[in-house]
Design a protein around this motif. Structure first.
Motif, short mmCIF file in Angstrom:
data_model
loop_
_atom_site.label_atom_id
_atom_site.label_comp_id
_atom_site.label_asym_id
_atom_site.label_seq_id
_atom_site.Cartn_x
_atom_site.Cartn_y
_atom_site.Cartn_z
N ASP A 243 0.85 -1.20 0.00
CA ASP A 243 0.00 0.00 0.00
C ASP A 243 0.88 1.25 0.00
N ASP A 244 2.08 1.14 -0.56
CA ASP A 244 3.07 2.22 -0.46
C ASP A 244 2.44 3.59 -0.71
N GLY A 245 2.87 4.53 0.11
CA GLY A 245 2.21 5.83 0.20
C GLY A 245 1.35 5.88 1.43
N LYS A 246 0.90 4.70 1.83
CA LYS A 246 0.15 4.53 3.07
C LYS A 246 0.65 3.28 3.78
N CYS A 247 0.58 3.30 5.08
CA CYS A 247 1.00 2.17 5.89
C CYS A 247 -0.18 1.22 6.13
N VAL A 248 0.07 -0.08 6.05
CA VAL A 248 -0.92 -1.05 6.53
C VAL A 248 -0.80 -1.02 8.05
N HIS A 249 -1.54 -0.09 8.67
CA HIS A 249 -1.33 0.20 10.10
C HIS A 249 -2.08 -0.73 11.03
N ASP A 250 -3.12 -1.40 10.53
CA ASP A 250 -3.91 -2.33 11.35
C ASP A 250 -3.16 -3.66 11.44
#
Length: 428
Positions: A149-156
């Motif tokens: 999801d580069d640009g965003k973190c898979v934070h969950d």
């Protein structure tokens, strides 16, 4: 001509040799090879490397063709010595279905300058809430093996665990953009002395390091592969080093700009230096170089992030994050790693071709320069040194932090399966 003889090239920086290309394959490597029926390229001691492989490229198509297309991006790749690039999923629409990744893959096939392997999104729409069609993307014509999801973190953590479990079935890898979002709200640059002096919102190192620590533990628990995108801090290096010492299946990349540039440059308020993760401190830069040299960091990846003029030529806070990198990556690596004695050219081939191809399972790329192997090659004039002129870039965008800066090395030739895509520094 179907045959090409590269005469007097330093293969991986070694003693000069001749390399004969016949069709799409390397036919022979040795000295005094016959040039009968072949076009001759006088290498004159230039360094011959396997075609470079970039595990982290933004080609923007579909959706942002104003900044880059698959065609212009692959032309830029060939200019930089690359024969294979992995295209990130943050397009419009997002590459989260078999249909979109196949579109990108086919555009790469049509370009003819560089093989393109799409990276599939981990979550639907990069929203971090629901797993995307990982299996369908893998089973498509694009045969996706890397998901990000580069640009965003898979934070969950639960979503990340499920993704690691899913890709394990086909030996895929999840490439994480390590950024805890709640610790980086409003962040504009590295959190530290310079951000405090400039009054800009800080992006703390712990926002990266905490996600890496969590994800290597998840990978260990699941028994799956995790790859860390654009690692940027000394603390992150230590976490990856610890994880590898435990036998955790983790790999990591560093960008050329994080090997050379520091947050001191932000004092100019020039948005060309605005990037995610941000430019860090001199201490971080030195730690990254040492980690790339000792193998803690596995590869160099460009994070080539093209933006149109209007998205960068504005006030700092409003500017987009990112830098182009395909056409300058090898020069920066020569400057920071080879000319400093930290890596030889065989080490560069390992970090920029062999290992990225292995991580991404890039068939036919990252192979030895030896008889019987695909003729994916790049020839580098390592004695050259000159200023970077973005006006000559093949990329559609010009947002380079190196404009006017003198850098060493120049790619003169690139071959993709024996076909010259770059000759004497000019695209064919």
């Amino acid at each position: 001509m179907s045959k090409t003889l590269i005469r007097g090239a330093k293969v991986l920086g070694g003693e000069p040799q001749d390399v004969l290309i016949d069709g799409a394959t390397i036919a022979e490597v040795g000295t005094g090879l016959s040039a009968e029926g072949a076009e001759v390229i006088e290498a004159g001691g230039k360094v011959l490397l396997p075609g470079l492989v970039d595990l982290h490229t933004h080609l923007r198509e579909p959706g942002r063709e104003d900044s880059e297309t698959v065609l212009t991006g692959t032309r830029a790749a060939a200019s930089g010595g690359y024969t294979n690039v992995f295209a990130m999923a943050n397009t419009f629409p997002v590459a989260d279905t078999a249909g979109v990744v196949e579109q990108v893959w086919r555009l790469g096939q049509e370009s003819g300058y560089c093989d393109v392997q799409p990276i599939g999104a981990v979550t639907v729409g990069l929203e971090g809430a629901k797993l995307a069609e990982l299996g369908a993307m893998h089973e498509s014509a694009a045969a996706v093996t890397v998901f990000s999801d580069d640009g965003k973190c898979v934070h969950d953590a639960v979503i990340m665990r499920r993704a690691l479990e899913y890709v394990k079935a086909f030996n895929g890898v999840v490439a994480q953009h390590a950024q805890e979002p709640r610790l980086t709200e409003g962040a504009q640059m590295n959190e530290g002395v310079v951000s405090a002096e400039l009054g800009l919102g800080g992006w703390p190192a712990v926002a990266e390091e905490s996600i890496i620590a969590r994800d290597v533990l998840l990978a260990e628990h699941v028994g799956s592969r995790v790859h860390i995108c654009h690692l940027s801090t000394a603390g992150s290096v230590e976490i990856v080093r610890w994880a590898k010492s435990r036998g955790i299946d983790v790999t990591a990349e560093v960008t050329p700009h994080h090997l050379l540039l520091t947050d001191e440059l932000v004092r100019s308020y020039n948005p060309v230096y605005k990037v995610n993760p941000p430019l860090r401190t001199e201490r971080d830069v030195m730690a990254l170089r040492e980690a790339l040299a000792d193998g803690t960091i596995d590869i160099v990846a460009t994070d080539h992030a093209p933006h149109p003029h209007e998205d960068k030529d504005c006030e700092w806070a409003a500017a987009a994050m990112g830098m182009v990198g395909l056409e300058t990556a090898l020069s920066v690596v020569q400057e920071t790693m080879v000319d400093t004695g930290l890596l030889d050219w065989a080490g560069v081939a390992d970090r920029m071709s062999f290992k990225p191809a292995q991580i991404g399972q890039a068939t036919g790329h990252g192979r030895p320069v030896s008889a019987g192997e695909p003729a994916n090659l790049t020839l580098v004039d390592t004695a050259y040194r000159g200023p970077v002129d973005p006006a000559g870039f093949a990329s559609r965008s010009r947002n380079t932090p190196y404009e006017g800066r003198e850098l060493p090395g120049r790619v003169t030739h690139t071959w993709l399966r024996g076909k010259a895509t770059l000759v004497d520094g000019k695209l064919t």
